[in-house]
Write a protein that holds these residues in place. Structure first.
Motif, mmCIF file in Angstrom:
data_model
loop_
_atom_site.group_PDB
_atom_site.id
_atom_site.type_symbol
_atom_site.label_atom_id
_atom_site.label_comp_id
_atom_site.label_asym_id
_atom_site.label_seq_id
_atom_site.Cartn_x
_atom_site.Cartn_y
_atom_site.Cartn_z
ATOM 1 N N ILE A 153 1.001 -1.364 -0.012
ATOM 2 C CA ILE A 153 -0.036 -0.088 -0.023
ATOM 3 C C ILE A 153 0.957 1.143 -0.084
ATOM 4 C CG2 ILE A 153 -1.819 1.271 1.286
ATOM 5 C CD1 ILE A 153 -2.711 -1.300 2.426
ATOM 6 N N VAL A 154 0.733 2.084 -1.128
ATOM 7 C CA VAL A 154 1.645 3.222 -1.253
ATOM 8 C C VAL A 154 0.990 4.388 -0.392
ATOM 9 C CG1 VAL A 154 2.739 2.471 -3.298
ATOM 10 C CG2 VAL A 154 0.638 3.814 -3.405
ATOM 11 N N ALA A 155 1.857 5.459 -0.430
ATOM 12 C CA ALA A 155 1.351 6.623 0.326
ATOM 13 C C ALA A 155 -0.090 7.205 0.190
ATOM 14 C CB ALA A 155 2.422 7.608 0.441
ATOM 15 N N TRP A 156 -0.302 7.262 -1.436
ATOM 16 C CA TRP A 156 -1.649 7.774 -1.596
ATOM 17 C C TRP A 156 -2.749 6.843 -1.483
ATOM 18 C CZ3 TRP A 156 -4.869 5.874 -5.094
ATOM 19 C CH2 TRP A 156 -4.483 4.770 -6.108
ATOM 20 N N GLN A 157 -2.577 5.844 -1.414
ATOM 21 C CA GLN A 157 -3.572 4.734 -0.977
ATOM 22 C C GLN A 157 -3.747 4.853 0.404
ATOM 23 O OE1 GLN A 157 -1.598 1.181 -2.622
ATOM 24 N NE2 GLN A 157 -2.847 1.232 -4.537
ATOM 25 N N TRP A 158 -2.634 4.910 1.372
ATOM 26 C CA TRP A 158 -3.025 5.226 2.695
ATOM 27 C C TRP A 158 -4.067 6.437 2.951
ATOM 28 C CZ3 TRP A 158 -2.972 1.687 6.151
ATOM 29 C CH2 TRP A 158 -2.090 0.731 6.135
ATOM 30 N N ARG A 159 -3.594 7.418 2.234
ATOM 31 C CA ARG A 159 -4.473 8.721 2.499
ATOM 32 C C ARG A 159 -5.799 8.444 2.136
ATOM 33 N NH1 ARG A 159 0.488 10.939 0.141
ATOM 34 N NH2 ARG A 159 -0.544 11.115 -1.848
ATOM 35 N N SER A 160 -6.138 7.659 0.858
ATOM 36 C CA SER A 160 -7.384 7.230 0.502
ATOM 37 C C SER A 160 -8.148 6.645 1.399
ATOM 38 C CB SER A 160 -7.477 6.483 -1.156
ATOM 39 O OG SER A 160 -6.868 7.384 -1.982
ATOM 40 N N ILE A 161 -7.600 5.724 2.070
ATOM 41 C CA ILE A 161 -8.144 4.929 3.288
ATOM 42 C C ILE A 161 -8.340 5.526 4.332
ATOM 43 C CG2 ILE A 161 -7.638 2.924 4.707
ATOM 44 C CD1 ILE A 161 -5.856 1.584 2.615
ATOM 45 N N LEU A 162 -7.583 6.597 4.665
ATOM 46 C CA LEU A 162 -7.796 7.424 5.826
ATOM 47 C C LEU A 162 -9.041 8.155 5.598
ATOM 48 C CD1 LEU A 162 -6.958 8.616 8.463
ATOM 49 C CD2 LEU A 162 -5.603 10.315 7.305
ATOM 50 N N TRP A 163 -9.117 8.498 4.346
ATOM 51 C CA TRP A 163 -10.473 9.804 3.899
ATOM 52 C C TRP A 163 -11.662 8.612 3.995
ATOM 53 C CZ3 TRP A 163 -11.734 14.547 3.494
ATOM 54 C CH2 TRP A 163 -10.938 15.319 3.136
ATOM 55 N N PHE A 164 -11.672 7.379 3.433
ATOM 56 C CA PHE A 164 -12.794 6.554 3.574
ATOM 57 C C PHE A 164 -13.329 6.283 5.022
ATOM 58 C CE2 PHE A 164 -11.786 5.607 -0.950
ATOM 59 C CZ PHE A 164 -12.685 5.976 -1.544
ATOM 60 N N CYS A 165 -12.018 5.970 5.916
ATOM 61 C CA CYS A 165 -12.303 5.493 7.284
ATOM 62 C C CYS A 165 -13.247 6.908 7.766
ATOM 63 C CB CYS A 165 -11.135 5.134 7.976
ATOM 64 S SG CYS A 165 -10.493 3.743 7.527
ATOM 65 N N LEU A 166 -12.593 8.015 7.483
ATOM 66 C CA LEU A 166 -13.228 9.359 8.020
ATOM 67 C C LEU A 166 -14.634 9.246 7.613
ATOM 68 C CD1 LEU A 166 -12.941 11.995 9.565
ATOM 69 C CD2 LEU A 166 -12.155 13.095 7.589
ATOM 70 N N THR A 167 -15.039 9.054 6.214
ATOM 71 C CA THR A 167 -16.333 8.920 5.948
ATOM 72 C C THR A 167 -17.115 8.063 6.704
ATOM 73 O OG1 THR A 167 -15.685 9.464 3.774
ATOM 74 C CG2 THR A 167 -17.665 8.714 3.898
ATOM 75 N N ALA A 168 -16.640 7.083 7.036
ATOM 76 C CA ALA A 168 -17.470 6.181 7.911
ATOM 77 C C ALA A 168 -17.885 6.569 9.555
ATOM 78 C CB ALA A 168 -16.727 4.786 7.864
ATOM 79 N N VAL A 169 -16.696 7.279 9.793
ATOM 80 C CA VAL A 169 -16.966 7.827 11.150
ATOM 81 C C VAL A 169 -17.755 8.877 11.004
ATOM 82 C CG1 VAL A 169 -15.713 9.353 12.987
ATOM 83 C CG2 VAL A 169 -14.520 7.223 11.923
#
Length: 447
Positions: A153-169
């Motif tokens: 998982i590269v950096a931009w994928q980590w940022r996308s995952i973080l945004w999707f987790c934020l969406t769920a929260v």
């Protein structure tokens, strides 16, 4: 999502609105993600970047996911499987490093496998999008620069995952709020239906909430009214039958007065047993057919008075109060429940031990004896009408078989529970529990 007057939207529309609202919020977050995040840069290394890394010059590309890693070795690096070597690229790298050609090594993975040109050339300089290994000989050994393995998982994928987790929260409180509003009327409806199942004379279910629940509430209220009429008709029928049976029983009792004593005694005993069964049956039917006023009832004084009356008649009954409690109930019905349990224990064991306590938010009354007990498969059958622990059908030892049935009916009508269990060391234990209103002080044991 409830309209004025208790008329809520149908569950279908509430669910649809919930899904649409979640979809809109998720799309808004996705649009924000698209506008705020920069597109990921393709990871590549120019030949000049390789030369700078070997020369120890900071190139500004170290923040990339596959920035060149530099290490020292005593021998030149071997060419990996599938990697290529180009003499022109090697010579160009040696020229940039200003060292002889034989002191430089350059291997690379092709990134355009279907093209004769295995590496992209831009402005006359090769660009490596895949792996590259380069080395230069120095007085202290070989200096090697190579691309590290590609991370999962590269950096931009980590940022996308973080945004999707934020969406769920962000969506979680929203979904929780709507789900609560959607399920609250269903839960109220289930509680009301459960109360009606325990007590057919309970108040009707409130007709409110979504349209589907209002239709169900109206149907159950109509069913409850029909059940009430059925109970009333059954009570009237049983009363009429009992009234009609008492007259011929009285004539039979009168006509056997002139019979011999052995025959008269036996027939009179049968008549008494029939009268007792008729009286018990009428009591069982009428017990659940009429409304009962419920008031706060303190169990400790009730049990104390009940035990005192039993002792006055010479019966062996003891009471232990661990924690007294008050329940919202019909006092006459609760006293009848306890009396039936006492009579059942005295009939089979000759002595009864009563204990009053608390089990969390429940008041608990236990009536125990040291009788013969019952087989485990018989414990639940004892609550069925006319089922007796004494198979001989002797009225002096078995009663009519309705005492426990009436007791459980009273317990369930008050939202409580009555169970039987074999006692450790021998005997039977009847445990009655129901919601307590308040807790009182601990009282001493009454011998």
């Amino acid at each position: 999502m409830t309209r004025p007057g208790g008329r809520g939207l149908p569950i279908f529309w509430q669910t649809l609105l919930l899904v649409l609202a979640c979809l809109v919020m998720a799309q808004m977050v996705s649009i924000g993600l698209f506008l705020s995040l920069r597109p990921p840069r393709p990871d590549f290394n120019r030949l000049s970047d390789v030369a700078d890394a070997l020369a120890g010059i900071r190139t500004g590309t170290e923040d990339r996911d596959r920035a060149l890693a530099v290490r020292r070795t005593t021998a030149p690096p071997p060419r990996g499987v599938g990697m290529l070597e180009d003499a022109g690229f090697t010579a160009s790298l040696a020229a940039q490093l200003k060292v002889p050609r034989n002191r430089v090594r350059l291997y690379f993975e092709p990134d355009q496998r279907s093209s004769p040109q295995r590496v992209r050339i831009r402005r006359g300089e090769p660009i490596f999008f895949s792996g590259v290994v380069a080395a230069v000989a120095t007085p202290h050994g070989w200096r090697v620069a190579e691309t590290p393995p590609r991370p999962m998982i590269v950096a931009w994928q980590w940022r996308s995952i973080l945004w999707f987790c934020l969406t769920a929260v962000l969506l979680l409180p929203f979904v929780w709020f709507f789900a609560r509003r959607l399920t609250r009327p269903i839960r109220r409806f289930a509680d009301a239906a459960d109360r009606m199942g325990a007590d057919p004379l309970a108040p009707n279910i409130a007709v409110d909430g979504p349209s589907e629940l209002r239709v169900m509430a109206q149907a159950i209220n109509r069913m409850q009214e029909r059940l009430g009429r059925h109970l009333a008709e059954r009570t009237a029928m049983i009363g009429a039958i009992a009234h009609d049976l008492r007259t011929p029983l009285a004539r039979v009792a009168f006509r056997i007065e002139g019979a011999p004593d052995p025959i008269r005694d036996k027939v009179q005993a049968d008549i008494d047993q029939m009268r007792a069964m008729i009286t018990a049956t009428i009591g069982f039917v009428r017990d659940g057919s009429g409304p009962d006023a419920r008031v706060p009832v303190a169990l400790a004084p009730m049990l104390t008075a009940l035990v005192a009356r039993e002792r006055e008649t010479g019966r062996t009954v003891t009471l232990t109060i661990d924690a007294a409690a008050t329940v919202l109930a019909n006092a006459i019905s609760i006293e009848r429940l306890i009396q039936n349990l006492i009579d059942n224990g005295l009939r089979h064991a000759g002595a009864v031990e009563i204990r009053l306590g608390r089990a969390g938010a429940l008041a608990a009354v236990t009536v125990a004896d040291r009788g013969p007990g019952l087989a485990p498969e018989q414990l639940e059958r004892m609550f069925e009408p006319f089922v007796r622990g004494d198979p001989s059908r002797n009225p002096q030892t078995g009663g009519t078989g309705l005492g426990l049935t009436i007791a459980r009916s009273i317990a369930e009508r008050h939202g409580g529970r009555l169970v039987l269990a074999n006692r450790h060391g021998g005997g039977l234990e009847a445990r009655f529990t129901m919601p307590a209103e308040e807790s009182l002080a601990i009282a001493p044991e009454i011998k």
